[in-house]
Design a protein around this motif. Sequence first.
Motif, PDB file in Angstrom:
ATOM      1  N   GLU A 277       8.428  63.086  17.992  1.00 34.20           N
ATOM      2  CA  GLU A 277       8.951  62.176  19.013  1.00 34.20           C
ATOM      3  C   GLU A 277       8.684  62.722  20.417  1.00 34.20           C
ATOM      4  O   GLU A 277       8.313  61.976  21.320  1.00 34.20           O
ATOM      5  CB  GLU A 277      10.446  61.941  18.803  1.00 34.20           C
ATOM      6  CG  GLU A 277      11.088  61.040  19.834  1.00 34.20           C
ATOM      7  CD  GLU A 277      10.572  59.612  19.860  1.00 34.20           C
ATOM      8  OE1 GLU A 277      10.811  58.918  20.861  1.00 34.20           O
ATOM      9  OE2 GLU A 277       9.913  59.179  18.888  1.00 34.20           O
ATOM     10  N   LEU A 278       8.876  64.012  20.597  1.00 39.27           N
ATOM     11  CA  LEU A 278       8.583  64.628  21.893  1.00 39.27           C
ATOM     12  C   LEU A 278       7.097  64.488  22.223  1.00 39.27           C
ATOM     13  O   LEU A 278       6.735  64.147  23.354  1.00 39.27           O
ATOM     14  CB  LEU A 278       8.990  66.099  21.892  1.00 39.27           C
ATOM     15  CG  LEU A 278       8.723  66.872  23.181  1.00 39.27           C
ATOM     16  CD1 LEU A 278       9.484  66.247  24.346  1.00 39.27           C
ATOM     17  CD2 LEU A 278       9.100  68.336  23.006  1.00 39.27           C
ATOM     18  N   GLY A 279       6.242  64.707  21.251  1.00 34.67           N
ATOM     19  CA  GLY A 279       4.799  64.537  21.462  1.00 34.67           C
ATOM     20  C   GLY A 279       4.441  63.107  21.809  1.00 34.67           C
ATOM     21  O   GLY A 279       3.610  62.854  22.689  1.00 34.67           O
TER      22      GLY A 279
ATOM     23  N   VAL B  98       2.945  59.046  25.974  1.00 36.83           N
ATOM     24  CA  VAL B  98       3.228  57.808  26.709  1.00 36.83           C
ATOM     25  C   VAL B  98       3.288  58.099  28.210  1.00 36.83           C
ATOM     26  O   VAL B  98       2.696  57.371  29.015  1.00 36.83           O
ATOM     27  CB  VAL B  98       4.547  57.168  26.216  1.00 36.83           C
ATOM     28  CG1 VAL B  98       5.019  56.071  27.153  1.00 36.83           C
ATOM     29  CG2 VAL B  98       4.366  56.621  24.805  1.00 36.83           C
ATOM     30  N   LEU B  99       3.971  59.160  28.583  1.00 39.10           N
ATOM     31  CA  LEU B  99       4.066  59.528  29.996  1.00 39.10           C
ATOM     32  C   LEU B  99       2.681  59.849  30.572  1.00 39.10           C
ATOM     33  O   LEU B  99       2.332  59.393  31.664  1.00 39.10           O
ATOM     34  CB  LEU B  99       4.997  60.724  30.168  1.00 39.10           C
ATOM     35  CG  LEU B  99       5.180  61.235  31.593  1.00 39.10           C
ATOM     36  CD1 LEU B  99       5.775  60.155  32.485  1.00 39.10           C
ATOM     37  CD2 LEU B  99       6.051  62.479  31.603  1.00 39.10           C
TER      38      LEU B  99
ATOM     39  N   ASN C 260      -0.182  58.729  29.561  1.00 39.23           N
ATOM     40  CA  ASN C 260      -0.921  57.475  29.666  1.00 39.23           C
ATOM     41  C   ASN C 260      -0.485  56.679  30.897  1.00 39.23           C
ATOM     42  O   ASN C 260      -1.329  56.123  31.607  1.00 39.23           O
ATOM     43  CB  ASN C 260      -0.725  56.642  28.403  1.00 39.23           C
ATOM     44  CG  ASN C 260      -1.546  55.385  28.422  1.00 39.23           C
ATOM     45  OD1 ASN C 260      -2.761  55.422  28.555  1.00 39.23           O
ATOM     46  ND2 ASN C 260      -0.879  54.251  28.320  1.00 39.23           N
ATOM     47  N   GLU C 261       0.812  56.627  31.156  1.00 42.13           N
ATOM     48  CA  GLU C 261       1.309  55.887  32.318  1.00 42.13           C
ATOM     49  C   GLU C 261       0.800  56.489  33.623  1.00 42.13           C
ATOM     50  O   GLU C 261       0.394  55.766  34.534  1.00 42.13           O
ATOM     51  CB  GLU C 261       2.836  55.856  32.305  1.00 42.13           C
ATOM     52  CG  GLU C 261       3.410  54.972  31.215  1.00 42.13           C
ATOM     53  CD  GLU C 261       4.925  55.060  31.101  1.00 42.13           C
ATOM     54  OE1 GLU C 261       5.550  55.840  31.849  1.00 42.13           O
ATOM     55  OE2 GLU C 261       5.470  54.349  30.251  1.00 42.13           O
ATOM     56  N   VAL C 262       0.803  57.808  33.717  1.00 46.04           N
ATOM     57  CA  VAL C 262       0.314  58.477  34.926  1.00 46.04           C
ATOM     58  C   VAL C 262      -1.186  58.233  35.086  1.00 46.04           C
ATOM     59  O   VAL C 262      -1.674  57.956  36.191  1.00 46.04           O
ATOM     60  CB  VAL C 262       0.634  59.983  34.880  1.00 46.04           C
ATOM     61  CG1 VAL C 262      -0.073  60.730  35.992  1.00 46.04           C
ATOM     62  CG2 VAL C 262       2.126  60.211  34.949  1.00 46.04           C
ATOM     63  N   LEU C 263      -1.921  58.325  34.004  1.00 47.26           N
ATOM     64  CA  LEU C 263      -3.370  58.078  34.042  1.00 47.26           C
ATOM     65  C   LEU C 263      -3.672  56.662  34.512  1.00 47.26           C
ATOM     66  O   LEU C 263      -4.496  56.465  35.411  1.00 47.26           O
ATOM     67  CB  LEU C 263      -3.983  58.318  32.662  1.00 47.26           C
ATOM     68  CG  LEU C 263      -5.460  58.008  32.531  1.00 47.26           C
ATOM     69  CD1 LEU C 263      -6.289  58.980  33.356  1.00 47.26           C
ATOM     70  CD2 LEU C 263      -5.881  58.040  31.080  1.00 47.26           C
ATOM     71  N   MET C 264      -2.976  55.678  33.945  1.00 47.82           N
ATOM     72  CA  MET C 264      -3.234  54.289  34.319  1.00 47.82           C
ATOM     73  C   MET C 264      -2.870  54.030  35.786  1.00 47.82           C
ATOM     74  O   MET C 264      -3.597  53.345  36.494  1.00 47.82           O
ATOM     75  CB  MET C 264      -2.455  53.336  33.403  1.00 47.82           C
ATOM     76  CG  MET C 264      -2.942  53.356  31.964  1.00 47.82           C
ATOM     77  SD  MET C 264      -4.700  52.970  31.796  1.00 47.82           S
ATOM     78  CE  MET C 264      -4.712  51.289  32.342  1.00 47.82           C
ATOM     79  N   GLN C 265      -1.770  54.600  36.229  1.00 47.89           N
ATOM     80  CA  GLN C 265      -1.372  54.434  37.635  1.00 47.89           C
ATOM     81  C   GLN C 265      -2.418  55.055  38.557  1.00 47.89           C
ATOM     82  O   GLN C 265      -2.781  54.469  39.580  1.00 47.89           O
ATOM     83  CB  GLN C 265      -0.008  55.075  37.862  1.00 47.89           C
ATOM     84  CG  GLN C 265       0.497  54.908  39.268  1.00 47.89           C
ATOM     85  CD  GLN C 265       1.856  55.574  39.467  1.00 47.89           C
ATOM     86  OE1 GLN C 265       2.242  56.474  38.728  1.00 47.89           O
ATOM     87  NE2 GLN C 265       2.580  55.127  40.469  1.00 47.89           N
ATOM     88  N   SER C 266      -2.918  56.220  38.190  1.00 46.36           N
ATOM     89  CA  SER C 266      -3.931  56.892  39.019  1.00 46.36           C
ATOM     90  C   SER C 266      -5.221  56.084  39.076  1.00 46.36           C
ATOM     91  O   SER C 266      -5.823  55.944  40.144  1.00 46.36           O
ATOM     92  CB  SER C 266      -4.224  58.285  38.455  1.00 46.36           C
ATOM     93  OG  SER C 266      -3.076  59.090  38.498  1.00 46.36           O
ATOM     94  N   ILE C 267      -5.630  55.539  37.953  1.00 49.97           N
ATOM     95  CA  ILE C 267      -6.869  54.751  37.928  1.00 49.97           C
ATOM     96  C   ILE C 267      -6.701  53.462  38.717  1.00 49.97           C
ATOM     97  O   ILE C 267      -7.602  53.047  39.448  1.00 49.97           O
ATOM     98  CB  ILE C 267      -7.313  54.493  36.473  1.00 49.97           C
ATOM     99  CG1 ILE C 267      -7.802  55.821  35.879  1.00 49.97           C
ATOM    100  CG2 ILE C 267      -8.394  53.421  36.407  1.00 49.97           C
ATOM    101  CD1 ILE C 267      -8.195  55.766  34.435  1.00 49.97           C
ATOM    102  N   ARG C 268      -5.547  52.813  38.614  1.00 53.71           N
ATOM    103  CA  ARG C 268      -5.308  51.579  39.385  1.00 53.71           C
ATOM    104  C   ARG C 268      -5.419  51.824  40.884  1.00 53.71           C
ATOM    105  O   ARG C 268      -5.825  50.949  41.637  1.00 53.71           O
ATOM    106  CB  ARG C 268      -3.923  51.024  39.071  1.00 53.71           C
ATOM    107  CG  ARG C 268      -3.852  50.269  37.790  1.00 53.71           C
ATOM    108  CD  ARG C 268      -2.504  49.550  37.639  1.00 53.71           C
ATOM    109  NE  ARG C 268      -2.303  49.193  36.254  1.00 53.71           N
ATOM    110  CZ  ARG C 268      -1.471  49.819  35.414  1.00 53.71           C
ATOM    111  NH1 ARG C 268      -0.723  50.807  35.836  1.00 53.71           N
ATOM    112  NH2 ARG C 268      -1.367  49.438  34.168  1.00 53.71           N
ATOM    113  N   GLN C 269      -5.057  53.014  41.327  1.00 58.77           N
ATOM    114  CA  GLN C 269      -5.060  53.316  42.763  1.00 58.77           C
ATOM    115  C   GLN C 269      -6.427  53.734  43.288  1.00 58.77           C
ATOM    116  O   GLN C 269      -6.598  53.889  44.502  1.00 58.77           O
ATOM    117  CB  GLN C 269      -4.034  54.406  43.053  1.00 58.77           C
ATOM    118  CG  GLN C 269      -2.613  53.952  42.847  1.00 58.77           C
ATOM    119  CD  GLN C 269      -1.599  55.059  43.061  1.00 58.77           C
ATOM    120  OE1 GLN C 269      -1.941  56.228  43.225  1.00 58.77           O
ATOM    121  NE2 GLN C 269      -0.328  54.696  43.062  1.00 58.77           N
TER     122      GLN C 269
END
Length: 56
Positions: free
Chosen positions: A16-18, A23-24, A26-35
């Motif tokens: 679950e920790l993994g 997920v975290l 992936n969210e940071v990666l997607m936010q960085s790419i969007r910007q």
Amino acid sequence: MNMIVYTPQTEKDKKELGRRAAVLHNEVLMQSIRQLPCPNDQKKALLDEIKSESSY
């Protein structure tokens, strides 16, 4: 500042920790790419390359 560190003890908790870390990430990666200041087709190409590299 006081900090409490949780260390998972069971295999279920470790998985679950993994999963939550993935997920975290992936969210940071997607936010960085969007910007990024490049066209969407270049962003898609970057994501495709990341995806192909991560499948090794």
